[in-house]
Motif scaffolding. Structure first.
Motif, PDB file in Angstrom:
ATOM      1  N   ALA A 265     -18.539  -2.748 -24.718  1.00 53.36           N
ATOM      2  CA  ALA A 265     -19.268  -1.522 -24.379  1.00 53.36           C
ATOM      3  C   ALA A 265     -20.728  -1.869 -24.095  1.00 53.36           C
ATOM      4  O   ALA A 265     -21.380  -2.549 -24.876  1.00 53.36           O
ATOM      5  N   VAL A 266     -21.239  -1.356 -22.959  1.00 53.81           N
ATOM      6  CA  VAL A 266     -22.629  -1.603 -22.569  1.00 53.81           C
ATOM      7  C   VAL A 266     -23.284  -0.256 -22.297  1.00 53.81           C
ATOM      8  O   VAL A 266     -22.855   0.490 -21.404  1.00 53.81           O
ATOM      9  N   GLU A 267     -24.307   0.068 -23.104  1.00 52.51           N
ATOM     10  CA  GLU A 267     -25.030   1.331 -22.900  1.00 52.51           C
ATOM     11  C   GLU A 267     -26.170   1.077 -21.922  1.00 52.51           C
ATOM     12  O   GLU A 267     -26.992   0.182 -22.118  1.00 52.51           O
ATOM     13  N   ILE A 268     -26.215   1.885 -20.867  1.00 51.41           N
ATOM     14  CA  ILE A 268     -27.211   1.675 -19.816  1.00 51.41           C
ATOM     15  C   ILE A 268     -27.945   2.978 -19.504  1.00 51.41           C
ATOM     16  O   ILE A 268     -27.515   4.070 -19.904  1.00 51.41           O
ATOM     17  N   GLN A 269     -29.048   2.820 -18.798  1.00 47.71           N
ATOM     18  CA  GLN A 269     -29.803   3.969 -18.311  1.00 47.71           C
ATOM     19  C   GLN A 269     -30.142   3.706 -16.854  1.00 47.71           C
ATOM     20  O   GLN A 269     -30.829   2.739 -16.532  1.00 47.71           O
ATOM     21  N   ARG A 270     -29.626   4.560 -15.993  1.00 49.58           N
ATOM     22  CA  ARG A 270     -29.840   4.371 -14.565  1.00 49.58           C
ATOM     23  C   ARG A 270     -31.305   4.627 -14.203  1.00 49.58           C
ATOM     24  O   ARG A 270     -31.996   5.416 -14.838  1.00 49.58           O
ATOM     25  N   GLN A 271     -31.739   3.948 -13.158  1.00 46.84           N
ATOM     26  CA  GLN A 271     -33.114   4.136 -12.701  1.00 46.84           C
ATOM     27  C   GLN A 271     -33.327   5.583 -12.261  1.00 46.84           C
ATOM     28  O   GLN A 271     -32.537   6.135 -11.506  1.00 46.84           O
ATOM     29  N   GLY A 272     -34.398   6.208 -12.770  1.00 47.54           N
ATOM     30  CA  GLY A 272     -34.723   7.586 -12.427  1.00 47.54           C
ATOM     31  C   GLY A 272     -34.024   8.603 -13.294  1.00 47.54           C
ATOM     32  O   GLY A 272     -34.238   9.811 -13.118  1.00 47.54           O
ATOM     33  N   SER A 273     -33.189   8.166 -14.250  1.00 48.26           N
ATOM     34  CA  SER A 273     -32.464   9.087 -15.119  1.00 48.26           C
ATOM     35  C   SER A 273     -33.024   8.995 -16.524  1.00 48.26           C
ATOM     36  O   SER A 273     -33.443   7.924 -16.981  1.00 48.26           O
ATOM     37  N   SER A 274     -33.031  10.108 -17.228  1.00 45.95           N
ATOM     38  CA  SER A 274     -33.515  10.144 -18.608  1.00 45.95           C
ATOM     39  C   SER A 274     -32.369  10.054 -19.612  1.00 45.95           C
ATOM     40  O   SER A 274     -32.614   9.954 -20.811  1.00 45.95           O
ATOM     41  N   SER A 275     -31.156  10.098 -19.136  1.00 45.04           N
ATOM     42  CA  SER A 275     -29.989  10.044 -20.019  1.00 45.04           C
ATOM     43  C   SER A 275     -29.354   8.655 -19.950  1.00 45.04           C
ATOM     44  O   SER A 275     -29.640   7.851 -19.061  1.00 45.04           O
ATOM     45  N   THR A 276     -28.499   8.378 -20.912  1.00 47.11           N
ATOM     46  CA  THR A 276     -27.815   7.086 -20.967  1.00 47.11           C
ATOM     47  C   THR A 276     -26.317   7.299 -20.774  1.00 47.11           C
ATOM     48  O   THR A 276     -25.791   8.401 -20.963  1.00 47.11           O
ATOM     49  N   GLU A 277     -25.642   6.249 -20.433  1.00 45.98           N
ATOM     50  CA  GLU A 277     -24.191   6.273 -20.299  1.00 45.98           C
ATOM     51  C   GLU A 277     -23.642   4.924 -20.768  1.00 45.98           C
ATOM     52  O   GLU A 277     -24.373   3.936 -20.850  1.00 45.98           O
ATOM     53  N   THR A 278     -22.353   4.894 -21.052  1.00 50.20           N
ATOM     54  CA  THR A 278     -21.712   3.680 -21.535  1.00 50.20           C
ATOM     55  C   THR A 278     -20.661   3.228 -20.541  1.00 50.20           C
ATOM     56  O   THR A 278     -19.803   4.012 -20.122  1.00 50.20           O
ATOM     57  N   ILE A 279     -20.728   1.957 -20.168  1.00 52.04           N
ATOM     58  CA  ILE A 279     -19.734   1.353 -19.294  1.00 52.04           C
ATOM     59  C   ILE A 279     -19.104   0.184 -20.046  1.00 52.04           C
ATOM     60  O   ILE A 279     -19.653  -0.288 -21.054  1.00 52.04           O
ATOM     61  N   TYR A 280     -17.957  -0.281 -19.574  1.00 49.48           N
ATOM     62  CA  TYR A 280     -17.244  -1.366 -20.230  1.00 49.48           C
ATOM     63  C   TYR A 280     -17.104  -2.535 -19.277  1.00 49.48           C
ATOM     64  O   TYR A 280     -16.670  -2.386 -18.140  1.00 49.48           O
ATOM     65  N   LEU A 281     -17.531  -3.706 -19.796  1.00 49.44           N
ATOM     66  CA  LEU A 281     -17.514  -4.914 -18.987  1.00 49.44           C
ATOM     67  C   LEU A 281     -16.765  -6.013 -19.738  1.00 49.44           C
ATOM     68  O   LEU A 281     -16.719  -6.005 -20.976  1.00 49.44           O
ATOM     69  N   PRO A 282     -16.159  -6.939 -19.008  1.00 52.84           N
ATOM     70  CA  PRO A 282     -15.457  -8.034 -19.691  1.00 52.84           C
ATOM     71  C   PRO A 282     -16.467  -8.925 -20.408  1.00 52.84           C
ATOM     72  O   PRO A 282     -17.599  -9.099 -19.964  1.00 52.84           O
ATOM     73  N   ALA A 283     -16.075  -9.476 -21.555  1.00 53.05           N
ATOM     74  CA  ALA A 283     -16.950 -10.373 -22.339  1.00 53.05           C
ATOM     75  C   ALA A 283     -17.322 -11.584 -21.486  1.00 53.05           C
ATOM     76  O   ALA A 283     -16.499 -12.092 -20.699  1.00 53.05           O
ATOM     77  N   GLY A 284     -18.540 -12.018 -21.643  1.00 56.94           N
ATOM     78  CA  GLY A 284     -18.995 -13.173 -20.892  1.00 56.94           C
ATOM     79  C   GLY A 284     -20.260 -12.847 -20.109  1.00 56.94           C
ATOM     80  O   GLY A 284     -20.760 -11.708 -20.132  1.00 56.94           O
ATOM     81  N   PRO A 285     -20.794 -13.818 -19.389  1.00 56.39           N
ATOM     82  CA  PRO A 285     -22.022 -13.597 -18.611  1.00 56.39           C
ATOM     83  C   PRO A 285     -21.859 -12.441 -17.628  1.00 56.39           C
ATOM     84  O   PRO A 285     -20.811 -12.256 -16.994  1.00 56.39           O
ATOM     85  N   LEU A 286     -22.952 -11.632 -17.504  1.00 55.04           N
ATOM     86  CA  LEU A 286     -22.911 -10.451 -16.662  1.00 55.04           C
ATOM     87  C   LEU A 286     -23.437 -10.720 -15.250  1.00 55.04           C
ATOM     88  O   LEU A 286     -23.232  -9.900 -14.372  1.00 55.04           O
ATOM     89  N   GLY A 287     -24.153 -11.815 -15.071  1.00 58.82           N
ATOM     90  CA  GLY A 287     -24.692 -12.115 -13.752  1.00 58.82           C
ATOM     91  C   GLY A 287     -26.045 -11.436 -13.528  1.00 58.82           C
ATOM     92  O   GLY A 287     -26.410 -11.167 -12.390  1.00 58.82           O
ATOM     93  N   ILE A 288     -26.786 -11.181 -14.608  1.00 57.46           N
ATOM     94  CA  ILE A 288     -28.109 -10.573 -14.483  1.00 57.46           C
ATOM     95  C   ILE A 288     -29.150 -11.690 -14.563  1.00 57.46           C
ATOM     96  O   ILE A 288     -29.146 -12.514 -15.493  1.00 57.46           O
ATOM     97  N   ARG A 289     -30.043 -11.696 -13.626  1.00 59.11           N
ATOM     98  CA  ARG A 289     -31.067 -12.737 -13.572  1.00 59.11           C
ATOM     99  C   ARG A 289     -32.296 -12.405 -14.380  1.00 59.11           C
ATOM    100  O   ARG A 289     -33.074 -13.265 -14.731  1.00 59.11           O
ATOM    101  N   GLY A 290     -32.531 -11.178 -14.661  1.00 59.28           N
ATOM    102  CA  GLY A 290     -33.712 -10.809 -15.425  1.00 59.28           C
ATOM    103  C   GLY A 290     -34.327  -9.548 -14.895  1.00 59.28           C
ATOM    104  O   GLY A 290     -33.879  -8.958 -13.917  1.00 59.28           O
TER     105      GLY A 290
END
Length: 290
Positions: A265-290
Motif C-alpha cells: 500500500a502506497v499513500e500518495i497525494q496528487r499534485q494540486g490536490s489537498s486529499s490523499t489516496e492509497t494505491i497498491y504497487l508490487p514490492a520492489g523498486p518503484l522507478g522514482i529518481r527523486g
C-alpha cells in the motif's frame, strides 16, 4: 639527595676526627714546648735570656692555637650545614617538583572550568532553541520540554543499541535483527514521534524543525511500477507500506524491507490536490529518481 650533601654525609666521621686531631695536635705542641723548656736548668747555652725564650714560645703557641681555632670553626660550619641538610623534616627536591605540578594544576583549573562551562552553555542554548521552536509551532511549554527530553533519551538509547550490536558476536542472530530494526527506527527520531504523537502534534513537530512532511516526486522511469500506476512528477508519497516517508532515503529503506511478491500500500497525494489516496504497487523498486 643533592651530591654535595651526599659527600658531606659520607665524610662526616672524617670531619669530626679532624676536629679531634687538631685539638690533639695543639695540645701535644703545648706539652712538648712546655716540657722542653719548663726547667731553666736544662736550657741550651746560647739561650742567655730565659725570659725572652719563654715569651717567644708563648707567642708561637698563641699563633698555633689561633690557626687551630680557625680551622675548627670552618669544620664546625661544615658539620652544622651537614646536620641541617640531613634534618628529617627537610623537603627533598622531588617534593618541590610535586608542589610545582600541583601549582600548575591549580593554575589550569580556571581554564578547564571555563571550557566546561562554555560546553554547558552551548548545550543549554541549543535546548532552549528547540523548546522555543516547538512552542512557536503550537505546543505548550511543558509539552515542548517533554518532547526535547524524549529526543535526548532517544539519542542515548540509540547509542546503547549501537554499542550492543557492535559487540555482538553473531550478527545473524535474532537479537542482531532486532537491533538492526531498532537502529533503523532510532536513526530517525521522527519515526518514533510519529507513533507517540497524534497526527496534529506530529505535523506541528515536523513544522517546528523544518522537516519535510512528505516526499515529492521529481522524476520517474517510464514503464517502471510507479509510472505505470499513474504517478507523475510533482506528486507526493506520504506513506509506503504504512510507514511515513519523508525523503528518498526513507522510501529506499521501506522498499528493501518489503518481501518480494507482495502488494504494498502506497499513500500518495496528487499534485494540486489537498486529499490523499492509497494505491497498491508490487514490492520492489518503484522507478522514482527523486
Amino acid at each position: 639527595m643533592h651530591p654535595s650533601v651526599q659527600t658531606l654525609y659520607k665524610y662526616r666521621v672524617a670531619l669530626i676526627a679532624a676536629l679531634l686531631l687538631l685539638g690533639s695536635v695543639a695540645a701535644a705542641q703545648w706539652i712538648s714546648q712546655d716540657s722542653g723548656h719548663g726547667h731553666p736548668a736544662t736550657a741550651l747555652p746560647h739561650q742567655s735570656h730565659p725570659q725572652e725564650a719563654l715569651e717567644s714560645r708563648l707567642t708561637s703557641l698563641e699563633r698555633t692555637l689561633d690557626q687551630t681555632l680557625k680551622i675548627q670553626g670552618q669544620l664546625l660550619e661544615l658539620v652544622n650545614e651537614l646536620s641541617t641538610r640531613l634534618e628529617p623534616d627537610a623537603q627533598p627536591p622531588q617534593t618541590r617538583h610535586v608542589n610545582m605540578h600541583a601549582e600548575n594544576a591549580r593554575a589550569q583549573q580556571p581554564a578547564e572550568q571555563s571550557r566546561l562551562q562554555a560546553i554547558r552553555n552551548r548545550f543549554e542554548r541549543q535546548r532552549h532553541n528547540q523548546v522555543r521552536q516547538l512552542v512557536e509551532a503550537g505546543f505548550s511549554h511543558s509539552r515542548a520540554t517533554a518532547i526535547v527530553d524524549k529526543q535526548e533519551r532517544l539519542q542515548y538509547e540509540q547509542m546503547q543499541f549501537s554499542y550492543e550490536y557492535h559487540h555482538l558476536q553473531d550478527k545473524r542472530s535474532q537479537r542482531a535483527k532486532e537491533l538492526q530494526e531498532k537502529l533503523q527506527t532510532y536513526s530517525n527520531p521522527r519515526r518514533v514521534f510519529e507513533q507517540e504523537l497524534n497526527a496534529a502534534e506530529f505535523e506541528q513537530y515536523l513544522n517546528a524543525f523544518g522537516g519535510r512532511t512528505e516526499m515529492e516526486i521529481g522524476d520517474l522511469i517510464e514503464s517502471a511500477p510507479a509510472y505505470e500506476a499513474g504517478l507523475r512528477p510533482g506528486d507526493k508519497i506520504i506513506r509506503y507500506n504504512n510507514q511515513r516517508v519523508f525523503h528518498m532515503g526513507d522510501l529506499r529503506t521501506q522498499v528493501y524491507q518489503a518481501k518480494p511478491g507482495e502488494s504494498v500500500a502506497v499513500e500518495i497525494q496528487r499534485q494540486g490536490s489537498s486529499s490523499t489516496e492509497t494505491i497498491y504497487l508490487p514490492a520492489g523498486p518503484l522507478g522514482i529518481r527523486g
